[in-house]
Design a protein around this motif. Sequence first.
Motif, PDB file in Angstrom:
ATOM      1  N   ARG A 114       6.748  60.089  23.732  1.00 20.14           N
ATOM      2  CA  ARG A 114       6.346  60.322  25.120  1.00 20.14           C
ATOM      3  C   ARG A 114       4.977  61.007  25.178  1.00 20.14           C
ATOM      4  O   ARG A 114       4.553  61.666  24.226  1.00 20.14           O
ATOM      5  CB  ARG A 114       7.395  61.165  25.826  1.00 20.14           C
ATOM      6  CG  ARG A 114       8.764  60.497  25.879  1.00 20.14           C
ATOM      7  CD  ARG A 114       9.834  61.497  26.299  1.00 20.14           C
ATOM      8  NE  ARG A 114       9.745  61.816  27.710  1.00 20.14           N
ATOM      9  CZ  ARG A 114      10.426  61.160  28.661  1.00 20.14           C
ATOM     10  NH1 ARG A 114      11.224  60.145  28.342  1.00 20.14           N
ATOM     11  NH2 ARG A 114      10.311  61.518  29.925  1.00 20.14           N
ATOM     12  N   ILE A 115       4.316  60.813  26.288  1.00 15.87           N
ATOM     13  CA  ILE A 115       3.057  61.519  26.514  1.00 15.87           C
ATOM     14  C   ILE A 115       3.387  62.985  26.766  1.00 15.87           C
ATOM     15  O   ILE A 115       4.147  63.306  27.689  1.00 15.87           O
ATOM     16  CB  ILE A 115       2.301  60.927  27.716  1.00 15.87           C
ATOM     17  CG1 ILE A 115       1.983  59.457  27.465  1.00 15.87           C
ATOM     18  CG2 ILE A 115       1.021  61.707  27.988  1.00 15.87           C
ATOM     19  CD1 ILE A 115       1.352  58.759  28.654  1.00 15.87           C
ATOM     20  N   LEU A 135       3.200  54.347  23.044  1.00 13.76           N
ATOM     21  CA  LEU A 135       3.627  55.471  23.865  1.00 13.76           C
ATOM     22  C   LEU A 135       4.575  54.992  24.956  1.00 13.76           C
ATOM     23  O   LEU A 135       4.454  53.876  25.467  1.00 13.76           O
ATOM     24  CB  LEU A 135       2.404  56.142  24.489  1.00 13.76           C
ATOM     25  CG  LEU A 135       1.375  56.690  23.485  1.00 13.76           C
ATOM     26  CD1 LEU A 135       0.152  57.219  24.206  1.00 13.76           C
ATOM     27  CD2 LEU A 135       1.993  57.785  22.617  1.00 13.76           C
ATOM     28  N   GLU A 136       5.512  55.848  25.338  1.00 18.28           N
ATOM     29  CA  GLU A 136       6.531  55.462  26.315  1.00 18.28           C
ATOM     30  C   GLU A 136       6.813  56.627  27.257  1.00 18.28           C
ATOM     31  O   GLU A 136       6.227  57.694  27.151  1.00 18.28           O
ATOM     32  CB  GLU A 136       7.809  55.035  25.591  1.00 18.28           C
ATOM     33  CG  GLU A 136       8.372  56.095  24.663  1.00 18.28           C
ATOM     34  CD  GLU A 136       9.525  55.593  23.825  1.00 18.28           C
ATOM     35  OE1 GLU A 136       9.733  54.376  23.791  1.00 18.28           O
ATOM     36  OE2 GLU A 136      10.207  56.430  23.197  1.00 18.28           O
ATOM     37  N   PRO A 138       7.289  58.316  31.241  1.00 18.96           N
ATOM     38  CA  PRO A 138       6.416  58.384  32.429  1.00 18.96           C
ATOM     39  C   PRO A 138       5.116  59.142  32.143  1.00 18.96           C
ATOM     40  O   PRO A 138       4.983  59.835  31.139  1.00 18.96           O
ATOM     41  CB  PRO A 138       7.285  59.143  33.431  1.00 18.96           C
ATOM     42  CG  PRO A 138       8.118  60.047  32.579  1.00 18.96           C
ATOM     43  CD  PRO A 138       8.406  59.286  31.313  1.00 18.96           C
ATOM     44  N   ILE A 139       4.182  58.966  33.057  1.00 21.32           N
ATOM     45  CA  ILE A 139       2.978  59.800  33.040  1.00 21.32           C
ATOM     46  C   ILE A 139       3.392  61.178  33.550  1.00 21.32           C
ATOM     47  O   ILE A 139       3.941  61.305  34.650  1.00 21.32           O
ATOM     48  CB  ILE A 139       1.881  59.205  33.939  1.00 21.32           C
ATOM     49  CG1 ILE A 139       1.460  57.832  33.411  1.00 21.32           C
ATOM     50  CG2 ILE A 139       0.664  60.131  34.016  1.00 21.32           C
ATOM     51  CD1 ILE A 139       0.461  57.106  34.297  1.00 21.32           C
ATOM     52  N   LEU A 154      -4.740  54.525  29.419  1.00 15.78           N
ATOM     53  CA  LEU A 154      -3.422  54.488  28.761  1.00 15.78           C
ATOM     54  C   LEU A 154      -2.917  53.058  28.664  1.00 15.78           C
ATOM     55  O   LEU A 154      -1.716  52.822  28.531  1.00 15.78           O
ATOM     56  CB  LEU A 154      -2.423  55.339  29.555  1.00 15.78           C
ATOM     57  CG  LEU A 154      -2.798  56.806  29.802  1.00 15.78           C
ATOM     58  CD1 LEU A 154      -1.745  57.480  30.662  1.00 15.78           C
ATOM     59  CD2 LEU A 154      -2.971  57.545  28.481  1.00 15.78           C
ATOM     60  N   ASN A 157       0.516  50.051  26.428  1.00 15.82           N
ATOM     61  CA  ASN A 157       1.557  50.890  25.859  1.00 15.82           C
ATOM     62  C   ASN A 157       2.881  50.463  26.493  1.00 15.82           C
ATOM     63  O   ASN A 157       2.995  49.337  26.990  1.00 15.82           O
ATOM     64  CB  ASN A 157       1.257  52.366  26.131  1.00 15.82           C
ATOM     65  CG  ASN A 157       0.262  52.964  25.164  1.00 15.82           C
ATOM     66  OD1 ASN A 157       0.570  53.222  24.007  1.00 15.82           O
ATOM     67  ND2 ASN A 157      -0.969  53.186  25.636  1.00 15.82           N
ATOM     68  N   ILE A 159       4.458  52.614  28.826  1.00 17.00           N
ATOM     69  CA  ILE A 159       4.627  53.687  29.798  1.00 17.00           C
ATOM     70  C   ILE A 159       5.364  53.151  31.025  1.00 17.00           C
ATOM     71  O   ILE A 159       5.061  52.063  31.514  1.00 17.00           O
ATOM     72  CB  ILE A 159       3.253  54.262  30.190  1.00 17.00           C
ATOM     73  CG1 ILE A 159       2.561  54.812  28.934  1.00 17.00           C
ATOM     74  CG2 ILE A 159       3.388  55.346  31.238  1.00 17.00           C
ATOM     75  CD1 ILE A 159       1.118  55.178  29.145  1.00 17.00           C
ATOM     76  N   SER A 160       6.319  53.912  31.517  1.00 16.36           N
ATOM     77  CA  SER A 160       7.172  53.449  32.616  1.00 16.36           C
ATOM     78  C   SER A 160       7.175  54.469  33.750  1.00 16.36           C
ATOM     79  O   SER A 160       6.512  55.500  33.695  1.00 16.36           O
ATOM     80  CB  SER A 160       8.597  53.208  32.101  1.00 16.36           C
ATOM     81  OG  SER A 160       9.120  54.394  31.516  1.00 16.36           O
ATOM     82  N   ASN A 180       1.508  47.874  30.956  1.00 16.11           N
ATOM     83  CA  ASN A 180       2.554  48.856  30.734  1.00 16.11           C
ATOM     84  C   ASN A 180       3.798  48.414  31.493  1.00 16.11           C
ATOM     85  O   ASN A 180       3.942  47.220  31.812  1.00 16.11           O
ATOM     86  CB  ASN A 180       2.080  50.244  31.181  1.00 16.11           C
ATOM     87  CG  ASN A 180       1.217  50.934  30.149  1.00 16.11           C
ATOM     88  OD1 ASN A 180       1.697  51.358  29.109  1.00 16.11           O
ATOM     89  ND2 ASN A 180      -0.078  51.065  30.448  1.00 16.11           N
ATOM     90  N   LEU A 182       4.847  50.260  34.332  1.00 16.57           N
ATOM     91  CA  LEU A 182       4.814  51.098  35.527  1.00 16.57           C
ATOM     92  C   LEU A 182       5.378  50.352  36.717  1.00 16.57           C
ATOM     93  O   LEU A 182       5.262  49.124  36.815  1.00 16.57           O
ATOM     94  CB  LEU A 182       3.371  51.543  35.805  1.00 16.57           C
ATOM     95  CG  LEU A 182       2.778  52.486  34.750  1.00 16.57           C
ATOM     96  CD1 LEU A 182       1.273  52.599  34.923  1.00 16.57           C
ATOM     97  CD2 LEU A 182       3.438  53.853  34.818  1.00 16.57           C
TER      98      LEU A 182
END
Length: 531
Positions: A114-115, A135-136, A138-139, A154, A157, A159-160, A180, A182
């Motif tokens: 994770r970030i 990377l996974e 959330p922001i 970002l 990746n 990222i969700s 991503n 998102l």
Amino acid sequence: MLWTLNISKNDFDGRIPSSFGDMNSLWSLDLSYNNLSCEIPEHLAKSCINLRYLVLSNNRLEGQIFSAANFNLTNLWRLQLDGNQFIGKIPECLSNSSSYLTVLHLGDNHLSGRIPSWLGNMSELVDLKMPNNHLEGPIPPEFCQLQNLEVLDLSVNSISGDLPSRFSPPQIQQVHLSKNKLEGQLKDAFFNSSSLVTLDLGYNHFNGGIPNWIGRLSNLTYLILSHNNLEGEVPHLLCNLERLHLIDLSHNNFSGQIPHCLDMTALHGNFSIATEPMRNENEEYVEFEMKRTYISFHGRILIYIYGVDLSCNKLTGEIPHQIGNLTRIHTLNLSYNHLTGSIPRTFSNLEGIESLDLSHNNLNGKIPPQIIELYNLAVFSVAYNNLSGKTPEKIAQFGTFEESSYQGNPLLCGLPLPKCCDANCSPALAPKFGIFDESSYQGNPLLCGLPLPKSCGSPKAATDNDEDINFVDMDIFYISFTVSYIVVDLTIAIVLYVNPYWRRTWFDLVETWMTSCYYFIIDHLPKGFRH
């Protein structure tokens, strides 16, 4: 005392010498663009306590980035480790540099996890790039505290989640979150980022409409929202963005008509763009489809790239003729919609266009003949519409387009289609000879017809008058020959009558010629016929 060491862009390989850690006065170390491998030496990370700039980009370094037990680089301003083979999570020991770190580049590695939320505590962070990793999650909402952030990348990746609410750094210029996972609506993210130049949210799962705050981003130049689940009408507020170069809303669920006011954007005229080198010396980049290929445009070349992609939506109505005012545009893709009406004649004004795709719509009427004036066109398609009449003349760029550019229009005829526009041509030959261009026929001044620029006029009229044309030509030949023969004979007779010397010479020549002929015949007769 050594303060700066830069040996970048060489062919050094092997490990980074551990002895670099002995240079505890070193402020700047740049080993980028080499073939260095293995891990970052622990001695370097532990002993170079005065390092401000550590640049190890584009090598073959691997393993964990840093170990918490041996990390004393707490005074770092810039850390660039992108373009290597690092694995694992982003090390928490980097949070010890939160007071000074302004540039952090970790992209193009194999980082996972994770970030970390502590990145939001780096109040001086200006440039954060971590694309092309694993990377996974959330922001982190703590990113809303990054008030000095100018670049956020970002992209590519896993990222969700939603964008953080009220995430709107006032100084931000580049946002790259494409490719991503998102989701959710755009809501009020970046609503107050008036400095924003690039907004790339493509290839995600965003839904809802385009928010009104986008119309207030006066510096927005590159808007990429493609491959999402956005819906509603294409808002007229986009017409307020006078610096727009690229608009990509393709592969969404937009409906309604194309705004007539798009010609009010910077896509049609000269202006002085404010995309100047950023103070962190970042190079702008945008990925955009041109000529049916996705191209990543970098740096200053972006100033000269213009395009609109509204393909793969549910747009209806006619194509606004005002789009013909976008004279600087390089690519226009309106394919895979439900557009009706005719192709605007004003499209002949798109003098800079290189790719024009209007395929898979419900367009009707004729293809404007003026469209052959688009001399830069490399990709052209009006396939699968309801167009009728004759295809454009196969001259200039239009001599290069094949049947696939026009297919799927049952009422369209002419080369390169197999369907002829008149009863006297041979459909069987049309598709075969339609592939040959002007070079196959040039150099024959009396030859006419496509793909040559010389027209033959009406084919039927030419066929009916073939015999008359041939008859007139033979009459002229016979008359000219007779007149010439008489003139030559009269000229010889007058010369011989006036000049005695030439008269004697002429008779001597005739006598010599007759004698020679006589003896030639006698010599070649059989012996029985000589006497």
